[in-house]
Design a protein around this motif. Structure first.
Motif, PDB file in Angstrom:
ATOM      1  N   GLY A 173       0.816  -1.221   0.000  1.00  0.00           N
ATOM      2  CA  GLY A 173       0.000   0.000   0.000  1.00  0.00           C
ATOM      3  C   GLY A 173       0.844   1.264   0.000  1.00  0.00           C
ATOM      4  N   THR A 174       1.922   1.237   0.760  1.00  0.00           N
ATOM      5  CA  THR A 174       2.822   2.397   0.794  1.00  0.00           C
ATOM      6  C   THR A 174       3.495   2.587  -0.557  1.00  0.00           C
ATOM      7  OG1 THR A 174       3.197   2.000   3.148  1.00  0.00           O
ATOM      8  CG2 THR A 174       4.756   3.452   2.039  1.00  0.00           C
ATOM      9  N   GLY A 175       3.895   1.463  -1.165  1.00  0.00           N
ATOM     10  CA  GLY A 175       4.505   1.529  -2.495  1.00  0.00           C
ATOM     11  C   GLY A 175       3.524   2.083  -3.523  1.00  0.00           C
ATOM     12  N   TYR A 176       2.310   1.641  -3.418  1.00  0.00           N
ATOM     13  CA  TYR A 176       1.241   2.128  -4.300  1.00  0.00           C
ATOM     14  C   TYR A 176       1.100   3.653  -4.168  1.00  0.00           C
ATOM     15  CZ  TYR A 176      -3.834   3.024  -5.059  1.00  0.00           C
ATOM     16  OH  TYR A 176      -5.060   3.542  -5.413  1.00  0.00           O
ATOM     17  N   ASP A 177       1.086   4.132  -2.928  1.00  0.00           N
ATOM     18  CA  ASP A 177       0.961   5.575  -2.700  1.00  0.00           C
ATOM     19  C   ASP A 177       2.157   6.346  -3.255  1.00  0.00           C
ATOM     20  OD1 ASP A 177      -1.535   5.590  -1.548  1.00  0.00           O
ATOM     21  OD2 ASP A 177      -0.771   5.358   0.498  1.00  0.00           O
ATOM     22  N   LEU A 178       3.367   5.832  -3.025  1.00  0.00           N
ATOM     23  CA  LEU A 178       4.577   6.552  -3.486  1.00  0.00           C
ATOM     24  C   LEU A 178       4.656   6.617  -5.011  1.00  0.00           C
ATOM     25  CD1 LEU A 178       7.213   5.182  -0.953  1.00  0.00           C
ATOM     26  CD2 LEU A 178       6.406   7.555  -1.146  1.00  0.00           C
ATOM     27  N   ILE A 179       4.256   5.540  -5.655  1.00  0.00           N
ATOM     28  CA  ILE A 179       4.285   5.547  -7.128  1.00  0.00           C
ATOM     29  C   ILE A 179       3.161   6.420  -7.671  1.00  0.00           C
ATOM     30  CG2 ILE A 179       4.046   4.111  -9.207  1.00  0.00           C
ATOM     31  CD1 ILE A 179       5.513   1.889  -7.641  1.00  0.00           C
ATOM     32  N   ARG A 180       2.002   6.356  -7.033  1.00  0.00           N
ATOM     33  CA  ARG A 180       0.892   7.233  -7.448  1.00  0.00           C
ATOM     34  C   ARG A 180       1.301   8.697  -7.409  1.00  0.00           C
ATOM     35  NH1 ARG A 180      -4.937   6.990  -5.131  1.00  0.00           N
ATOM     36  NH2 ARG A 180      -3.910   7.081  -3.118  1.00  0.00           N
ATOM     37  N   LEU A 181       2.045   9.036  -6.338  1.00  0.00           N
ATOM     38  CA  LEU A 181       2.459  10.430  -6.151  1.00  0.00           C
ATOM     39  C   LEU A 181       3.640  10.815  -7.048  1.00  0.00           C
ATOM     40  CD1 LEU A 181       2.200  10.560  -2.258  1.00  0.00           C
ATOM     41  CD2 LEU A 181       0.766  11.832  -3.868  1.00  0.00           C
ATOM     42  N   GLY A 182       4.190   9.860  -7.749  1.00  0.00           N
ATOM     43  CA  GLY A 182       5.294  10.149  -8.661  1.00  0.00           C
ATOM     44  C   GLY A 182       6.649  10.213  -7.982  1.00  0.00           C
ATOM     45  N   LYS A 183       6.716   9.740  -6.721  1.00  0.00           N
ATOM     46  CA  LYS A 183       7.996   9.828  -6.006  1.00  0.00           C
ATOM     47  C   LYS A 183       8.956   8.714  -6.387  1.00  0.00           C
ATOM     48  CE  LYS A 183       6.477  12.636  -2.218  1.00  0.00           C
ATOM     49  NZ  LYS A 183       6.653  12.986  -0.824  1.00  0.00           N
ATOM     50  N   GLN A 184       8.428   7.594  -6.884  1.00  0.00           N
ATOM     51  CA  GLN A 184       9.267   6.481  -7.356  1.00  0.00           C
ATOM     52  C   GLN A 184       8.636   5.925  -8.637  1.00  0.00           C
ATOM     53  OE1 GLN A 184      12.167   4.753  -4.810  1.00  0.00           O
ATOM     54  NE2 GLN A 184      12.125   6.878  -5.454  1.00  0.00           N
ATOM     55  N   ASP A 185       9.493   5.320  -9.477  1.00  0.00           N
ATOM     56  CA  ASP A 185       8.978   4.662 -10.685  1.00  0.00           C
ATOM     57  C   ASP A 185       8.702   3.181 -10.445  1.00  0.00           C
ATOM     58  OD1 ASP A 185       9.142   6.993 -12.209  1.00  0.00           O
ATOM     59  OD2 ASP A 185      11.258   6.618 -12.676  1.00  0.00           O
ATOM     60  N   VAL A 186       9.630   2.536  -9.718  1.00  0.00           N
ATOM     61  CA  VAL A 186       9.526   1.094  -9.455  1.00  0.00           C
ATOM     62  C   VAL A 186       9.830   0.844  -7.981  1.00  0.00           C
ATOM     63  CG1 VAL A 186      10.369  -1.210 -10.075  1.00  0.00           C
ATOM     64  CG2 VAL A 186      10.373   0.603 -11.798  1.00  0.00           C
ATOM     65  N   LEU A 187       9.032   0.010  -7.353  1.00  0.00           N
ATOM     66  CA  LEU A 187       9.293  -0.364  -5.958  1.00  0.00           C
ATOM     67  C   LEU A 187       9.061  -1.862  -5.780  1.00  0.00           C
ATOM     68  CD1 LEU A 187       7.602   2.603  -4.059  1.00  0.00           C
ATOM     69  CD2 LEU A 187      10.023   1.978  -3.904  1.00  0.00           C
TER      70      LEU A 187
END
Lengths: 341, 86
Positions: A173-187
């Protein structure tokens, strides 16, 4: 603000069935159980449960010694599952800027086995001179995430979620949020856990473990079964490669699924007992975020650890929100309760 | 313990704990440059030597001076030859 879509492009698992997703799926299809009697647990006074689903460590020496020396078994599982997820996703790490790829790997408390070794040493003699330099790195709560990032050369976010059995879901869920926000491309997101008598022992003290099937381990745990008598601990690691939809499409990756909703919440009702109302609230919020209703759901993979009270509360929560038309199952009967993994 | 037994036990520590092949365990081998140990490994080496030889190693200055495998042999030989306290 425009949010990215988030997709799953790779999967990896180290379980009591072996290394790899394929043997896990085959084991589930065949309806096999990996639970066995733990002879080595008989020496623990008062430990009533004597069953677990252990992983047989394989190929750990492929990890060079200097990388491996800071890894307890759970970190080795996490590294191996992460490598599988990367390979499955067809990710070439050299093509992704190091700060745009990271990992979020949860566990309940770091390495239970190493923590016990350390404290047995210190507590017995009040002597810290027998503690090796790498014990700390093996023990800490973020050991799996840290070791996976070190080994794979990930320079992005390195986070360890720690919320007992919700750890790996919170990681996703945290990875989903970070990618949604554009902070990471791949997690690389998931969890890792390792067995120890003291881990099962904590549940044993709460009368939450299975104790009636010690002599026929293959018959336990029994999620949602009227003859269930408690959970059975397992271990291993499960990792998903999460990626922004745009990033995945740009490199022509295969896409397993899209994550469209997530929620996590506390219940503030009781420190150990399940609470039906907060479960319903959590599932409803996840559906709301996805813009879906209960009738859109085709399958529910439940927590369902096989405890008398927990399964009951979960079944009631699912029935309240979804009625009785959605198939529900749990992985615990095959690989035990892998806790944070 | 004889000198040879001490050397063999030290070599076993390097083989078992640091996964170094026997053929590379030459007395003149530099433990950092040739055998690939680093500062973290030195702490673990001390722990392993203490456990294997049932001794307490406290002379940090002498430990810091260790460079070659022969230095390790000499260090432990010296420790084992110290007169027992009391």
């Amino acid at each position: 603000m425009r949010l990215n879509r988030v997709v799953i492009t790779g999967i990896g698992a180290v379980t009591s069935f072996g290394n790899g997703v394929e043997c896990l799926i085959q084991g589930i299809r065949k309806g096999r159980s990996t639970v066995r009697h733990m002879d080595e647990w008989e020496e623990y006074i008062g430990l009533r449960t004597q069953v677990a689903a252990p992983v047989e460590m394989r190929n750990e020496k492929k990890i060079p010694r200097k990388k491996r020396r800071s890894m307890s078994p759970m970190s080795i599982y996490a590294v191996q599952a992460s490598e599988q997820a990367i390979a499955d996703a067809g990710i070439n790490l050299a093509e992704i800027p190091a700060d745009r790829i990271g990992c979020i790997i949860g566990s309940t408390m770091g390495s239970g086995q190493t923590l016990n070794t350390v404290f047995e040493n210190i507590a017995q003699n009040k002597d810290i001179t027998q503690i090796s330099a790498t014990m700390f790195f093996k023990c800490v709560s973020h050991t799996a995430a840290m070791n996976a990032a070190q080994y794979l050369g990930l320079g992005g976010y390195v986070i360890a979620t720690a919320a007992a059995c919700a750890s790996s879901l919170q990681a996703v869920g945290t990875g989903y949020d970070l990618i949604r926000l554009g902070k990471q491309d791949v997690l690389l997101c998931g969890g890792a856990e390792e067995l120890h008598a003291t881990v099962s022992g904590t549940f044993d003290r709460l009368y939450a473990t299975s104790v009636r099937y010690n002599q026929n381990p293959q018959d336990t745990p029994r999620p949602f079964d009227s003859a269930r008598d408690g959970l059975v601990c397992g271990e291993g690691s499960g990792i998903l490669a999460l990626e922004s939809y745009q990033h995945a499409v740009a490199r022509g990756a295969k896409i397993y699924a899209e994550i469209t909703g997530y929620n996590t919440c506390g219940n503030a009702v009781h420190i150990s007992q399940s609470d039906r109302r907060s479960m319903v609230y959590c599932m409803q919020r996840a559906l709301n975020e996805a813009g879906k209703s209960p009738k859109d759901v085709d399958y529910i993979n439940a927590h369902a650890t096989g405890t008398v009270q927990g399964d009951k509360a979960e079944a009631e929560a699912i029935r309240e929100l979804f009625g009785n038309g959605v198939p529900v199952s749990s992985l615990k009967g095959y690989i035990g309760h892998t806790l944070g993994a | 313990m004889t000198e040879q037994e001490i050397i063999e036990l030290i070599n076993k520590v390097f083989e078992d704990d640091f996964e170094i092949e026997k053929v590379n365990l030459r007395p003149q081998a530099h433990i950092f440059n040739d055998l690939g140990l680093d500062s973290l490994d030195i702490i673990d080496l001390v722990v392993a030597l203490q456990q294997n030889f049932k001794i307490k190693l406290k002379d940090e200055e002498k430990i810091r001076e260790i460079r070659t495998l022969q230095d390790v042999y000499n260090f432990i030989l010296n420790e084992k030859n110290k007169p027992a306290k009391g």
